[in-house]
Design a protein around this motif. Structure first.
Motif, PDB file in Angstrom:
ATOM      1  N   LEU A   1       0.965  -1.156   0.354  1.00  0.00           N
ATOM      2  CA  LEU A   1       0.420  -0.026   0.258  1.00  0.00           C
ATOM      3  C   LEU A   1       0.718   1.108  -0.469  1.00  0.00           C
ATOM      4  CD1 LEU A   1      -2.641  -0.814   3.190  1.00  0.00           C
ATOM      5  CD2 LEU A   1      -2.933  -1.513   0.314  1.00  0.00           C
ATOM      6  N   GLY A   2       0.049   2.258  -0.656  1.00  0.00           N
ATOM      7  CA  GLY A   2       0.798   3.644  -0.554  1.00  0.00           C
ATOM      8  C   GLY A   2       1.123   4.484   0.806  1.00  0.00           C
ATOM      9  N   ASP A   3       1.424   5.568   0.659  1.00  0.00           N
ATOM     10  CA  ASP A   3       1.259   6.017   2.349  1.00  0.00           C
ATOM     11  C   ASP A   3       0.301   7.026   2.038  1.00  0.00           C
ATOM     12  OD1 ASP A   3       3.368   5.550   2.851  1.00  0.00           O
ATOM     13  OD2 ASP A   3       4.171   7.068   1.475  1.00  0.00           O
ATOM     14  N   ASP A   4      -0.969   7.415   1.483  1.00  0.00           N
ATOM     15  CA  ASP A   4      -2.315   7.728   1.599  1.00  0.00           C
ATOM     16  C   ASP A   4      -3.118   7.298   2.552  1.00  0.00           C
ATOM     17  OD1 ASP A   4      -2.155   5.669  -0.277  1.00  0.00           O
ATOM     18  OD2 ASP A   4      -3.771   7.163  -2.015  1.00  0.00           O
ATOM     19  N   GLU A   5      -2.786   6.341   3.170  1.00  0.00           N
ATOM     20  CA  GLU A   5      -3.955   5.709   4.179  1.00  0.00           C
ATOM     21  C   GLU A   5      -3.869   5.756   5.474  1.00  0.00           C
ATOM     22  OE1 GLU A   5      -6.555   2.413   2.079  1.00  0.00           O
ATOM     23  OE2 GLU A   5      -4.912   2.179   0.589  1.00  0.00           O
ATOM     24  N   ASP A   6      -2.663   6.063   5.166  1.00  0.00           N
ATOM     25  CA  ASP A   6      -1.820   5.994   6.987  1.00  0.00           C
ATOM     26  C   ASP A   6      -3.235   6.016   7.937  1.00  0.00           C
ATOM     27  OD1 ASP A   6       0.375   5.287   6.040  1.00  0.00           O
ATOM     28  OD2 ASP A   6       2.148   6.732   6.738  1.00  0.00           O
ATOM     29  N   ASP A   7      -3.506   7.194   8.121  1.00  0.00           N
ATOM     30  CA  ASP A   7      -5.114   7.630   9.473  1.00  0.00           C
ATOM     31  C   ASP A   7      -5.811   6.177   9.478  1.00  0.00           C
ATOM     32  OD1 ASP A   7      -3.873   9.616   9.641  1.00  0.00           O
ATOM     33  OD2 ASP A   7      -5.139  10.504   9.170  1.00  0.00           O
ATOM     34  N   ASN A   8      -6.962   6.003   8.324  1.00  0.00           N
ATOM     35  CA  ASN A   8      -7.228   4.764   7.946  1.00  0.00           C
ATOM     36  C   ASN A   8      -6.384   2.956   8.554  1.00  0.00           C
ATOM     37  OD1 ASN A   8      -9.726   3.170   7.327  1.00  0.00           O
ATOM     38  ND2 ASN A   8      -8.709   2.514   5.438  1.00  0.00           N
ATOM     39  N   LEU A   9      -5.381   3.209   8.363  1.00  0.00           N
ATOM     40  CA  LEU A   9      -4.636   1.708   8.898  1.00  0.00           C
ATOM     41  C   LEU A   9      -4.747   1.769  10.212  1.00  0.00           C
ATOM     42  CD1 LEU A   9      -2.170   1.184   5.657  1.00  0.00           C
ATOM     43  CD2 LEU A   9      -4.648   0.423   6.106  1.00  0.00           C
ATOM     44  N   LYS A  10      -4.438   2.816  10.773  1.00  0.00           N
ATOM     45  CA  LYS A  10      -4.032   2.901  11.823  1.00  0.00           C
ATOM     46  C   LYS A  10      -5.502   3.270  12.566  1.00  0.00           C
ATOM     47  CE  LYS A  10      -1.484   5.988  15.212  1.00  0.00           C
ATOM     48  NZ  LYS A  10      -1.018   6.969  15.946  1.00  0.00           N
ATOM     49  N   ARG A  11      -6.231   3.429  12.152  1.00  0.00           N
ATOM     50  CA  ARG A  11      -7.692   2.899  13.074  1.00  0.00           C
ATOM     51  C   ARG A  11      -7.659   1.337  12.747  1.00  0.00           C
ATOM     52  NH1 ARG A  11     -12.606   1.780  11.109  1.00  0.00           N
ATOM     53  NH2 ARG A  11     -11.959   2.570   9.261  1.00  0.00           N
ATOM     54  N   ILE A  12      -7.640   0.557  12.085  1.00  0.00           N
ATOM     55  CA  ILE A  12      -7.724  -0.535  11.293  1.00  0.00           C
ATOM     56  C   ILE A  12      -7.145  -1.592  12.202  1.00  0.00           C
ATOM     57  CG2 ILE A  12      -7.982  -2.371   9.813  1.00  0.00           C
ATOM     58  CD1 ILE A  12      -8.527  -0.154   7.674  1.00  0.00           C
ATOM     59  N   LEU A  13      -5.402  -0.996  12.360  1.00  0.00           N
ATOM     60  CA  LEU A  13      -4.618  -2.014  12.944  1.00  0.00           C
ATOM     61  C   LEU A  13      -4.923  -1.529  14.793  1.00  0.00           C
ATOM     62  CD1 LEU A  13      -1.522  -1.325  11.110  1.00  0.00           C
ATOM     63  CD2 LEU A  13      -1.908  -3.026  10.985  1.00  0.00           C
ATOM     64  N   LYS A  14      -5.473  -0.258  14.707  1.00  0.00           N
ATOM     65  CA  LYS A  14      -5.778  -0.436  16.644  1.00  0.00           C
ATOM     66  C   LYS A  14      -7.031  -1.059  17.069  1.00  0.00           C
ATOM     67  CE  LYS A  14      -5.900   2.097  20.702  1.00  0.00           C
ATOM     68  NZ  LYS A  14      -6.970   0.737  21.494  1.00  0.00           N
ATOM     69  N   ALA A  15      -8.394  -1.067  16.325  1.00  0.00           N
ATOM     70  CA  ALA A  15      -9.409  -1.658  16.412  1.00  0.00           C
ATOM     71  C   ALA A  15      -8.827  -3.227  15.966  1.00  0.00           C
ATOM     72  CB  ALA A  15      -9.802  -1.870  14.894  1.00  0.00           C
ATOM     73  N   SER A  16      -8.258  -3.454  15.511  1.00  0.00           N
ATOM     74  CA  SER A  16      -7.815  -5.166  15.158  1.00  0.00           C
ATOM     75  C   SER A  16      -6.510  -5.658  16.488  1.00  0.00           C
ATOM     76  CB  SER A  16      -7.286  -5.419  13.819  1.00  0.00           C
ATOM     77  OG  SER A  16      -7.692  -5.265  12.943  1.00  0.00           O
ATOM     78  N   HIS A  17      -5.763  -4.858  17.173  1.00  0.00           N
ATOM     79  CA  HIS A  17      -5.261  -5.129  18.077  1.00  0.00           C
ATOM     80  C   HIS A  17      -6.309  -5.352  19.433  1.00  0.00           C
ATOM     81  CE1 HIS A  17      -2.609  -3.782  21.434  1.00  0.00           C
ATOM     82  NE2 HIS A  17      -1.826  -4.204  20.762  1.00  0.00           N
ATOM     83  N   ASP A  18      -7.193  -4.390  19.561  1.00  0.00           N
ATOM     84  CA  ASP A  18      -8.090  -4.283  20.742  1.00  0.00           C
ATOM     85  C   ASP A  18      -9.151  -5.744  20.809  1.00  0.00           C
ATOM     86  OD1 ASP A  18      -6.806  -2.314  20.942  1.00  0.00           O
ATOM     87  OD2 ASP A  18      -8.600  -0.722  21.158  1.00  0.00           O
ATOM     88  N   ASP A  19      -9.165  -5.829  19.533  1.00  0.00           N
ATOM     89  CA  ASP A  19     -10.023  -6.994  19.517  1.00  0.00           C
ATOM     90  C   ASP A  19      -9.923  -8.439  19.948  1.00  0.00           C
ATOM     91  OD1 ASP A  19     -12.796  -8.397  18.983  1.00  0.00           O
ATOM     92  OD2 ASP A  19     -11.614  -8.987  16.912  1.00  0.00           O
ATOM     93  N   LEU A  20      -8.452  -8.133  19.364  1.00  0.00           N
ATOM     94  CA  LEU A  20      -7.243  -9.365  19.291  1.00  0.00           C
ATOM     95  C   LEU A  20      -7.239 -10.087  21.083  1.00  0.00           C
ATOM     96  CD1 LEU A  20      -5.396  -9.783  15.853  1.00  0.00           C
ATOM     97  CD2 LEU A  20      -7.632 -12.031  17.346  1.00  0.00           C
TER      98      LEU A  20
ATOM     99  N   PHE B   1      -1.769  -8.363  11.727  1.00  0.00           N
ATOM    100  CA  PHE B   1      -2.200  -7.600  10.462  1.00  0.00           C
ATOM    101  C   PHE B   1      -3.196  -8.578   9.676  1.00  0.00           C
ATOM    102  CE2 PHE B   1       2.454  -6.264  10.387  1.00  0.00           C
ATOM    103  CZ  PHE B   1       1.960  -5.369  10.942  1.00  0.00           C
ATOM    104  N   GLU B   2      -2.918  -9.846  10.086  1.00  0.00           N
ATOM    105  CA  GLU B   2      -4.241 -10.811   9.293  1.00  0.00           C
ATOM    106  C   GLU B   2      -5.765 -10.032   9.207  1.00  0.00           C
ATOM    107  OE1 GLU B   2      -4.065 -12.969   6.821  1.00  0.00           O
ATOM    108  OE2 GLU B   2      -1.725 -12.505   6.889  1.00  0.00           O
ATOM    109  N   ARG B   3      -5.549 -10.115  10.772  1.00  0.00           N
ATOM    110  CA  ARG B   3      -7.653  -9.450  10.896  1.00  0.00           C
ATOM    111  C   ARG B   3      -7.603  -8.129  10.392  1.00  0.00           C
ATOM    112  NH1 ARG B   3     -10.530  -5.629  14.161  1.00  0.00           N
ATOM    113  NH2 ARG B   3     -12.537  -6.015  14.438  1.00  0.00           N
TER     114      ARG B   3
END
Length: 99
Positions: A20-39, A59-61
């Protein structure tokens, strides 16, 4: 819980993996944080920076969320989720026995 658990290094590692490129960092951070918290809720308190299996599951989630397929994640990774959960339960059981 540390709010900044998803560091720029974690985001960059995920972007490399997903190509992925650099244009989605905020969205990716939100997704990774939600995955981290859920797991963490499911598996226990693991450190994403030191536990590679836990990081892999985060990462998989996140990949499933990114590709709008989250409904398949838990059934596809049930064994890994259960293994981490059992390992954490055994770890806390061993601590209880030594006290």
């Amino acid at each position: 819980m540390n709010v900044d658990v998803i560091t720029s290094e974690i985001i960059n590692e995920f972007k490399l993996r997903m190509r992925l490129g650099d244009d989605e960092d905020d969205n990716l951070k939100r997704i990774l944080k939600a995955s981290h918290d859920d797991l963490q809720r499911i598996c226990g308190d693991y450190d994403i920076n030191t536990h590679e299996v836990f990081k892999e599951l985060v990462f998989e989630r996140s990949r499933y969320v990114y590709n709008d397929a989250l409904e398949y994640f838990h059934s596809n990774f049930l064994t890994q989720l259960n293994n981490l959960n059992i390992a954490k339960a055994l770890e806390s059981s061993e601590v209880d026995e030594t006290v």
